[in-house]
Design a protein around this motif. Structure first.
Motif, short mmCIF file in Angstrom:
data_model
loop_
_atom_site.label_atom_id
_atom_site.label_comp_id
_atom_site.label_asym_id
_atom_site.label_seq_id
_atom_site.Cartn_x
_atom_site.Cartn_y
_atom_site.Cartn_z
N SER A 43 42.60 26.31 -27.90
CA SER A 43 42.60 25.95 -29.32
C SER A 43 42.72 24.45 -29.49
N TYR A 44 43.50 23.81 -28.62
CA TYR A 44 43.61 22.35 -28.69
C TYR A 44 42.26 21.71 -28.39
N ARG A 45 41.57 22.21 -27.36
CA ARG A 45 40.26 21.65 -27.02
C ARG A 45 39.28 21.83 -28.18
N GLN A 46 39.42 22.91 -28.93
CA GLN A 46 38.58 23.10 -30.12
C GLN A 46 38.87 22.03 -31.16
N LEU A 47 40.14 21.69 -31.34
CA LEU A 47 40.50 20.60 -32.27
C LEU A 47 39.84 19.29 -31.85
N VAL A 48 39.91 19.01 -30.57
CA VAL A 48 39.34 17.76 -30.05
C VAL A 48 37.83 17.76 -30.23
N ALA A 49 37.22 18.93 -30.15
CA ALA A 49 35.76 19.03 -30.30
C ALA A 49 35.34 18.98 -31.76
N GLY A 50 36.29 18.94 -32.67
CA GLY A 50 35.95 18.87 -34.10
C GLY A 50 36.03 20.20 -34.80
N GLY A 51 36.56 21.20 -34.14
CA GLY A 51 36.72 22.52 -34.75
C GLY A 51 38.19 22.82 -34.95
N GLY A 52 38.51 24.08 -34.99
CA GLY A 52 39.90 24.48 -35.13
C GLY A 52 40.38 24.46 -36.56
N LYS A 53 41.64 24.79 -36.72
CA LYS A 53 42.24 24.89 -38.05
C LYS A 53 42.88 23.56 -38.46
N LEU A 54 42.77 23.28 -39.74
CA LEU A 54 43.40 22.08 -40.29
C LEU A 54 44.90 22.11 -40.05
N GLU A 55 45.50 23.28 -40.17
CA GLU A 55 46.94 23.42 -39.96
C GLU A 55 47.33 22.99 -38.54
N ASN A 56 46.50 23.31 -37.56
CA ASN A 56 46.78 22.90 -36.18
C ASN A 56 46.62 21.39 -36.01
N TYR A 57 45.66 20.81 -36.70
CA TYR A 57 45.48 19.36 -36.64
C TYR A 57 46.71 18.66 -37.22
N ILE A 58 47.21 19.18 -38.33
CA ILE A 58 48.40 18.61 -38.96
C ILE A 58 49.60 18.75 -38.02
N ALA A 59 49.72 19.90 -37.35
CA ALA A 59 50.82 20.09 -36.39
C ALA A 59 50.70 19.09 -35.25
N ALA A 60 49.48 18.82 -34.79
CA ALA A 60 49.28 17.83 -33.73
C ALA A 60 49.67 16.44 -34.20
N LEU A 61 49.29 16.10 -35.44
CA LEU A 61 49.69 14.79 -35.99
C LEU A 61 51.21 14.67 -36.04
N ARG A 62 51.87 15.76 -36.43
CA ARG A 62 53.34 15.75 -36.50
C ARG A 62 53.93 15.53 -35.11
N ALA A 63 53.41 16.24 -34.11
CA ALA A 63 53.93 16.12 -32.75
C ALA A 63 53.69 14.73 -32.18
N LEU A 64 52.62 14.08 -32.60
CA LEU A 64 52.28 12.75 -32.11
C LEU A 64 52.88 11.62 -32.96
N HIS A 65 53.70 12.01 -33.93
CA HIS A 65 54.34 11.06 -34.85
C HIS A 65 53.30 10.24 -35.63
N LYS A 66 52.24 10.90 -36.06
CA LYS A 66 51.18 10.26 -36.83
C LYS A 66 50.99 10.92 -38.20
N LEU A 67 51.96 11.72 -38.60
CA LEU A 67 51.85 12.44 -39.87
C LEU A 67 51.75 11.50 -41.06
N ASP A 68 52.30 10.31 -40.94
CA ASP A 68 52.25 9.35 -42.05
C ASP A 68 50.82 8.95 -42.40
N LEU A 69 49.88 9.21 -41.52
CA LEU A 69 48.47 8.89 -41.80
C LEU A 69 47.92 9.73 -42.95
N LEU A 70 48.56 10.84 -43.25
CA LEU A 70 48.12 11.70 -44.34
C LEU A 70 48.71 11.30 -45.69
#
Length: 116
Positions: A43-70
């Motif tokens: 599922s992570y590789r799908q996010l990197v490829a431009g697919g996947g769920k927006l919710e997972n992308y937001i969770a990744a941003l949170r884990a990477l401490h980049k949530l402020d970009l939103l």
């Protein structure tokens, strides 16, 4: 990069590439980040490829401490000056005394010489 000339799939792929850059900056493996956000490595590789769920992308941003970009996306939409002008006409501009039938001649108190 002119984002308006890009297709939607190109934009999502660019977002995936940026996610990978941030992951590498944090020195995390794909498996580590996937586990932290509660998804499979696939599922992570799908996010990197431009697919996947927006919710997972937001969770990744949170884990990477980049949530402020939103933050800009979630900021309140300001009221335009034209809307403010239109609304201004609906605001009370002054107080007007009410005329009551019990007052002689239906005159306002100040017109009757009554000092309130």
């Amino acid at each position: 990069m002119n984002i308006y000339s890009m297709t939607n799939p190109a934009i999502t792929a660019a977002l995936g590439e940026r996610l990978e850059e941030w992951r590498l900056t944090r020195n995390m493996t794909q498996q580590m980040l996937a586990a932290e956000i509660g998804i499979t490595p696939k599922s992570y590789r799908q996010l990197v490829a431009g697919g996947g769920k927006l919710e997972n992308y937001i969770a990744a941003l949170r884990a990477l401490h980049k949530l402020d970009l939103l933050e800009n996306l979630l900021a309140p939409v300001p009221i335009s000056p034209l809307q403010q002008l239109k609304m201004r006409g609906k605001e009370r501009q002054r107080a007007r005394p009410t005329l009551s039938k019990s007052q002689p001649g239906g005159m306002a108190p100040e017109e009757q010489g009554v000092d309130w």
